[in-house]
Write a protein that holds these residues in place. Structure first.
Motif, mmCIF file in Angstrom:
data_model
loop_
_atom_site.group_PDB
_atom_site.id
_atom_site.type_symbol
_atom_site.label_atom_id
_atom_site.label_comp_id
_atom_site.label_asym_id
_atom_site.label_seq_id
_atom_site.Cartn_x
_atom_site.Cartn_y
_atom_site.Cartn_z
ATOM 1 N N ARG A 397 39.339 42.740 34.351
ATOM 2 C CA ARG A 397 40.351 42.588 35.384
ATOM 3 C C ARG A 397 40.056 41.382 36.272
ATOM 4 O O ARG A 397 40.937 40.817 36.899
ATOM 5 N N PRO A 400 41.337 36.531 36.069
ATOM 6 C CA PRO A 400 42.027 35.453 36.794
ATOM 7 C C PRO A 400 41.081 34.715 37.746
ATOM 8 O O PRO A 400 41.085 33.486 37.814
ATOM 9 N N LEU A 401 40.257 35.488 38.471
ATOM 10 C CA LEU A 401 39.312 34.849 39.391
ATOM 11 C C LEU A 401 38.207 34.138 38.606
ATOM 12 O O LEU A 401 37.845 32.999 38.915
ATOM 13 N N SER A 404 39.489 30.916 37.237
ATOM 14 C CA SER A 404 39.731 29.889 38.241
ATOM 15 C C SER A 404 38.401 29.346 38.779
ATOM 16 O O SER A 404 38.245 28.142 38.994
ATOM 17 N N GLU A 405 37.406 30.229 38.911
ATOM 18 C CA GLU A 405 36.072 29.792 39.317
ATOM 19 C C GLU A 405 35.416 28.933 38.230
ATOM 20 O O GLU A 405 34.750 27.944 38.523
ATOM 21 N N ALA A 408 36.796 25.438 38.193
ATOM 22 C CA ALA A 408 36.249 24.616 39.276
ATOM 23 C C ALA A 408 34.812 24.206 38.953
ATOM 24 O O ALA A 408 34.421 23.051 39.164
ATOM 25 N N ARG A 412 33.222 20.442 38.465
ATOM 26 C CA ARG A 412 32.073 19.913 39.207
ATOM 27 C C ARG A 412 31.001 19.386 38.266
ATOM 28 O O ARG A 412 30.383 18.355 38.528
ATOM 29 N N ARG A 430 28.768 34.730 41.935
ATOM 30 C CA ARG A 430 30.067 34.955 42.586
ATOM 31 C C ARG A 430 30.919 35.930 41.796
ATOM 32 O O ARG A 430 31.498 36.859 42.343
ATOM 33 N N SER A 433 29.619 39.542 41.835
ATOM 34 C CA SER A 433 29.901 40.299 43.058
ATOM 35 C C SER A 433 31.345 40.789 43.038
ATOM 36 O O SER A 433 31.640 41.882 43.513
ATOM 37 N N GLU A 434 32.246 39.997 42.453
ATOM 38 C CA GLU A 434 33.633 40.449 42.331
ATOM 39 C C GLU A 434 33.730 41.615 41.339
ATOM 40 O O GLU A 434 34.436 42.591 41.586
ATOM 41 N N ARG A 437 32.501 44.629 43.013
ATOM 42 C CA ARG A 437 33.465 45.112 43.996
ATOM 43 C C ARG A 437 34.577 45.886 43.296
ATOM 44 O O ARG A 437 34.987 46.959 43.734
ATOM 45 N N HIS B 65 33.018 41.571 53.146
ATOM 46 C CA HIS B 65 33.018 40.787 51.911
ATOM 47 C C HIS B 65 33.295 39.308 52.202
ATOM 48 O O HIS B 65 32.718 38.420 51.576
ATOM 49 N N SER B 70 31.729 32.927 49.020
ATOM 50 C CA SER B 70 31.555 31.477 49.122
ATOM 51 C C SER B 70 32.890 30.743 49.021
ATOM 52 O O SER B 70 33.067 29.671 49.591
ATOM 53 N N GLY B 246 37.209 20.709 41.159
ATOM 54 C CA GLY B 246 36.072 21.515 41.600
ATOM 55 C C GLY B 246 36.216 22.028 43.024
ATOM 56 O O GLY B 246 35.249 21.996 43.775
ATOM 57 N N ARG B 247 37.443 22.489 43.385
ATOM 58 C CA ARG B 247 37.675 23.086 44.704
ATOM 59 C C ARG B 247 37.651 22.089 45.857
ATOM 60 O O ARG B 247 37.609 22.491 47.017
ATOM 61 N N ARG B 262 47.965 36.217 42.828
ATOM 62 C CA ARG B 262 47.376 35.949 41.518
ATOM 63 C C ARG B 262 46.351 37.010 41.164
ATOM 64 O O ARG B 262 46.338 37.520 40.062
ATOM 65 N N PHE B 263 45.458 37.310 42.103
ATOM 66 C CA PHE B 263 44.454 38.343 41.848
ATOM 67 C C PHE B 263 44.968 39.710 42.283
ATOM 68 O O PHE B 263 44.276 40.701 42.141
#
Lengths: 466, 300, 294
Positions: A397, A400-401, A404-405, A408, A412, A430, A433-434, A437, B65, B70, B246-247, B262-263
């Motif tokens: 689930r 999507p995050l 997207s992470e 990015a 980088r 990161r 932790s999601e 959660r 949270h 970050s 990269g954000r 989205r989420f």
């Protein structure tokens, strides 16, 4: 500027503008509200556009003339996975949606789509009809959530003419990552900080930024333990390998080169113009080649892997499929599924797969399909789809995050802002932790009543479109 | 131009309900579309809520949270950087342009229009135009830079230049504040300039000691609007860079949007929204406090 | 204050050389993006990405043909239906602008012409709502409109305007304007037996036409430009506005050639610019009036 006569003409002009605007609003073109009296109307949103969308429209038209009880209205739209979720959540869902298989966990766990096991059973859509790797892509947490729309596996496309030119054997594609690097170095043309051609470019296309680790024996998610594994040794090695390209030629020169590459479905596509000699792509690339440069001399092979993993009988590659789902709140799930079942007939599947230029998801393809397929290397893609080492999008689930992470993070690393080892470790932390959660919240929900739709606190649940 | 206070000229004060009746359209909208949503949002921010499932109460979990998220800090930092650079820079540039255009001269209306018109261009069209101008291979900007033998950066693809690109685009759209400053400058009484001239102030001195104090209320107005706008930046980076590379251009509202739509993490998005509201209120409060000491209200 | 520019016609001198040069550079910098957009839209695709860049297509005489090819390709695109989106935008704009004008005209009267006890406090609240930007309330608003069954309709985009939602500046402007109308007129009307409604309809409204036009113009501009609101509330492609259509056009798989993208952008920008040149004075005065608060 404001003499009296001017003012009058100005007034007249504004009035004319406003008048024509209102007239256009009142009598302008209308949306597709076509329907046929006495039929159940099914709204179907599909993410395919262009000629791929047109192929699906043909299937829809065939369905509409095949019977007289159901009428499917077809809309092809972009950005569908965002739009569809917002529409379902807003209580304004369509009846059938064409999504990607990686949407299943997020959509099913948030009650956005219906489980289809019973309907599939009744309409004779069964596991054994499909290639072995397909069914797992449609299921999640033990239930069936979608039916395959089309599928495709990803492989290495290489330009045989450029191979010859560089003194390489055009019948001997690279098998290992080391060979890929060696061949790419010989194919690259650059000088004075300006690149004219690259043997291999990781960001062409840039659709699967997360998947390099799989060719090094790694993966980014463990479905058994629910852990993110982006920082595993294999993945780290893979992204260090990826970073070699900007390290060698300079991040600026690479970015410059990338911005001069043409778009996907155009004659300026990097593989067609020879700006990139080898590319990791799906079978659909043959469509672009046949359309814009039919005389291009190219071949296809499974993507190279680390030496220790090489086994020609068990190729490694991404297998992806598009799916058809029935959203929660669809007005008439039976009718929705009747249409979906129609699209699963062998002739419809093979028609779609031919126009989309993909391998067939079915257990067996007809001889005609293989013979007349627009991609003469479709067997290579087939062998990957049938391989036990084919991999697919992580099924969580949090995808999507995660994605997207990952995008990015990849950017980088690609622009040399970070070291893969550190970047992947941060990313993994990161995402983990999601994931934790989400797991916590699942537990918190376990005690809750599972309503299909709930209204607001203080408001009764409202059902829409009933 | 203060609202005239109710004078004691025998003006009768009318019953409160008459006033409330006249402002009722706004009042209904205010309660239904501002106050109630804010309260609802406060409630959601204490829950896990995805619209499709009933909210589950979590207490302050979302806010906890936030502190360890970050991405939240990245988005907040990007937004703060943007505001800290853009607001002073745009104020200085707008003032400079306005002081050039406040004097009556030939073709002045043409120049004013040229500066003002870009601020009317729809935001999506702005994104398209600049995507084209900033294309590092064929874009006009880099073609011009190369012709001048200057380095041509990969504007939107280079993490060090992407934010600068977004700021440049915002600077293209400052026409509104230029017009405000021009209008304010033309309200400054001439005799003040004459007096300053007699006192031996040069052009700079006059600008510094007469113009700036006299138009300071407009500057405050623009700065406050600038703060509010800076926290709403969404469409330009969303369309042009998707928050990348990269954000580097991932703004706060973009993160809020991603969480909400989205989420499907509406509870968390609501927590983000409340943090945003508190930040805006705090920053405008600071702006007003500073202005107390600096802004000069004429007795006009 | 809104008032016509009554400064005596000063002798218009040409600007001094130095600032003249600066001004010309500025004008070029600010105008060039739009100029380039228009000229890109009248070239064939291969010329749009030519190096070095040239303003006019070659042969220049063919420009009308190239232009008509590009614009008809955009207008008749099968998957991104600009004519339909134009109509949707106009429908939403007509409903929203009329709502904003009506509601802010009425509300401003309550602040400018009715003396009542909590007037000052309430007006401060009107200005305070400017501090609550849309993103802060977008999630709960989405929930509210959802439970009203409005998602997937135009209602979320125009109904709030009838309740002066987002109309803080409009109310402010109109209140300012009403205050410049002499109160003696009200008194005279009152002697004729008019109540508030009579005064509002017979005196205030007829005298406020320019200010109402200004509010309409500003709000139209806002609706035309808005991206995030329709992006969230409209899911169905048939209901898109021009702004969403333009973004859809750009994001199509395989992407769009630059010349067509610029033609589409020109279509979206042109009406706004046309309106501006027709109503320049109103526009500029309105912006100035908003900014000079005291």
């Amino acid at each position: 500027m404001s003499m009296a006569p001017m003012v009058i003409t100005r007034r007249a002009a504004i009035a004319a503008l406003a008048g024509s605007g209102l007239a256009f609003a009142a009598f302008g073109p209308r949306g597709a509200k076509e329907s046929v009296a006495g039929r159940t109307v099914i709204d179907y949103w599909e993410h395919w556009t262009g000629h791929e969308g047109a192929a699906m429209r043909t299937v829809v038209d065939r369905f509409n003339v095949s019977q007289d009880r159901i009428f499917v209205r077809y809309f092809s739209m972009n950005l569908i996975d965002q739009k569809a979720m917002v529409a379902i959540a807003g209580g304004d869902p369509p009846d059938v949606i064409g999504l990607w298989n990686f949407n299943i966990p997020a959509y099913s766990e948030s009650n956005a789509i219906m489980p289809l096991d019973d309907l599939a059973d009744r309409f004779g859509v069964r596991r054994e009809n499909y290639a072995p790797a397909i069914w797992p892509l449609l299921t999640h947490a033990g239930r069936l959530w979608g039916v395959v729309n089309t599928c495709g596996s990803v492989a290495l496309y290489y330009n045989r003419s450029l191979f010859r030119e560089a003194g390489l054997d055009p019948d001997r594609p690279p098998r290992t990552i080391a060979e890929l690097d060696a061949f790419a170095a010989r194919l690259t043309r650059e000088g004075k900080g300006r690149i004219d051609r690259l043997g291999f470019l990781h960001t062409e296309p840039n659709w699967w930024r997360w998947h390099w680790g799989y060719f090094f024996g790694g993966s980014i998610y463990d479905p058994i333990t629910g852990q993110a594994t982006a920082a595993s040794a294999d993945n780290t090695r893979a992204f260090e390998w990826m970073q070699q390209l900007p390290l060698t030629y300079g991040a600026d020169a690479i970015a410059q080169f990338e911005s001069g590459l043409g778009n996907y479905f155009t004659p300026q596509h990097a593989f067609l113009t020879g700006k990139v000699a080898m590319t990791n792509q799906g079978p659909w690339l043959a469509n672009v080649i046949n359309r814009f440069k039919p005389d291009l001399d190219y071949a296809v092979a499974p993507f190279p892997v680390e030496e220790r993993l090489y086994d020609p009988s068990r190729p490694i590659g991404l297998l992806d499929c598009d799916i058809l789902v029935v959203p929660a709140g669809a007005r008439n799930p039976e009718a929705s599924f009747e249409f979906i079942a129609f699209t699963q007939q062998q002739d419809q599947v093979e028609f779609l797969s031919t126009v989309h230029c993909k391998n067939s998801p079915l257990a067996s393809a007809s001889d005609r399909f293989i013979r007349e397929h627009p991609n003469r290397y479709v067997r290579v893609h087939d062998s990957i789809a049938q391989s036990d080492r084919a991999f697919h999008f992580p099924r969580t689930r949090a995808w999507p995050l995660y994605r997207s992470e990952f995008d990015a993070a990849q950017q980088r690393m690609w622009t040399l802002q970070s070291e893969p080892a550190d970047e992947l470790l941060l990313l993994q932390g990161r995402v983990q932790s999601e994931l934790d959660r989400l797991a916590d919240r699942r537990r918190a929900r376990a005690g809750q009543r599972h309503a299909r739709f709930t209204g607001h606190p203080g408001g009764p649940a409202r059902e829409f479109g009933a | 131009m203060r609202a005239p206070r109710p004078t004691a000229r025998g003006e009768r004060t009318e019953p409160v309900w008459t006033g409330l009746l006249w402002i009722s359209p706004w009042l209904i909208g205010f309660v239904g579309l501002v106050i109630f949503p804010l309260a609802l949002s406060l409630y959601y921010s204490l829950t896990d809520y995805s619209v499709l499932e009933p909210p589950v109460y979590l207490g302050a979990d979302n806010y906890r949270h936030l502190l360890h998220d970050s991405l939240f800090w990245t988005a907040l930092g990007n937004n703060a950087l943007y505001a800290a650079v853009f607001i002073p820079l745009s104020t200085a540039i707008a003032l400079a342009i306005a002081s050039l255009l406040a004097r009556p001269m030939r073709w002045v209306s043409f120049f004013r229009a040229a500066v003002f018109v870009p601020s009317l261009v729809p935001i999506v069209a702005t994104a398209m135009i600049w995507l084209w101008l900033f294309n590092s291979e064929y874009g006009l900007v880099n073609q011009a830079l190369r012709a001048l033998r200057l380095p041509a950066p990969n504007w939107l693809k280079d993490p060090n230049w992407a934010m600068i690109s977004i700021i440049i685009i915002s600077l293209w759209q400052i026409g509104r504040s230029v017009v405000v400053y021009i209008a304010a400058m033309r309200e400054v009484p001439r005799h003040l300039y004459e007096a300053a001239h007699i006192d031996g102030f040069g052009r700079w001195g006059r600008f510094w000691h007469v113009t700036l104090p006299m138009i300071s209320p407009s500057i405050l107005f623009n700065v406050v609007l600038g703060i509010i706008d800076a926290w709403q930046v969404f469409a330009i980076p969303y369309i042009m860079t998707e928050g990348g590379p990269g954000r580097a251009t991932y703004f706060y509202t973009h993160y809020l949007y991603d969480n909400a739509f989205r989420f499907m993490n509406m509870g968390y998005a609501s927590a983000l929204a409340w943090v945003q509201l508190v930040l805006i209120l705090a920053l405008t409060g600071v702006a007003f406090l500073i202005s107390r000491r600096l802004v000069h209200y004429s007795a006009a | 204050m809104i008032r016509p520019d009554t400064s005596p016609p000063s002798p218009r001198r040409a600007p001094p050389i130095a600032s003249g040069i600066v001004l010309c550079v500025l004008a070029v910098l600010y105008a060039m993006p739009l100029v380039w957009m228009v000229f890109t839209s009248i070239k064939p695709e291969d010329q749009a990405i030519s190096t070095p860049p040239v303003l006019l297509p070659t042969p220049a005489a063919e420009a009308p043909r190239f232009a008509s090819e590009n614009y008809s390709a955009v207008w008749n695109d099968p998957s991104v239906r600009f004519p339909l989106y134009l109509r949707n935008t106009l429908i939403i704009a007509a409903l929203a602008v009329s709502g904003m004008v009506v509601s802010s005209a009425v509300v401003a009267y309550g602040f400018a012409r009715v003396r009542w006890r909590f007037r000052g406090v309430m007006f401060a609240l009107v200005l305070a709502t400017l501090m609550v930007p849309f993103p802060v309330v977008m999630t709960p608003l989405y929930s509210i409109f959802r439970s009203l069954g409005w998602i997937g309709t135009f209602k979320p985009l125009w109904v709030p305007a009838w309740f002066a939602y987002g109309g803080g500046l409009s109310i402010f402007l109109l209140r300012q304007f009403y205050m410049t109308i002499p109160r003696e007129l009200d008194e005279a009307a009152r002697l004729d037996g008019c109540g508030h409604f009579g005064i509002f309809f017979r005196i205030i409204l007829p005298l406020s036409k320019p200010a109402l036009a200004m509010v309409a113009l500003f709000y139209f501009n806002y609706v035309w430009n808005d991206f995030i609101t329709p992006y969230i509330f409209l899911n169905h492609q048939d209901q898109f506005t021009l702004a969403l259509g333009l973004q859809l056009y750009q994001s199509q798989a395989g992407n769009t050639p630059w010349n067509l993208l610029m033609a589409a952008s020109t279509l979206v920008v042109a009406p706004v610019l046309l309106l501006f040149f027709l109503t320049q004075r109103t526009f500029v005065q309105g912006v100035a009036a908003e900014g000079i608060k005291g």
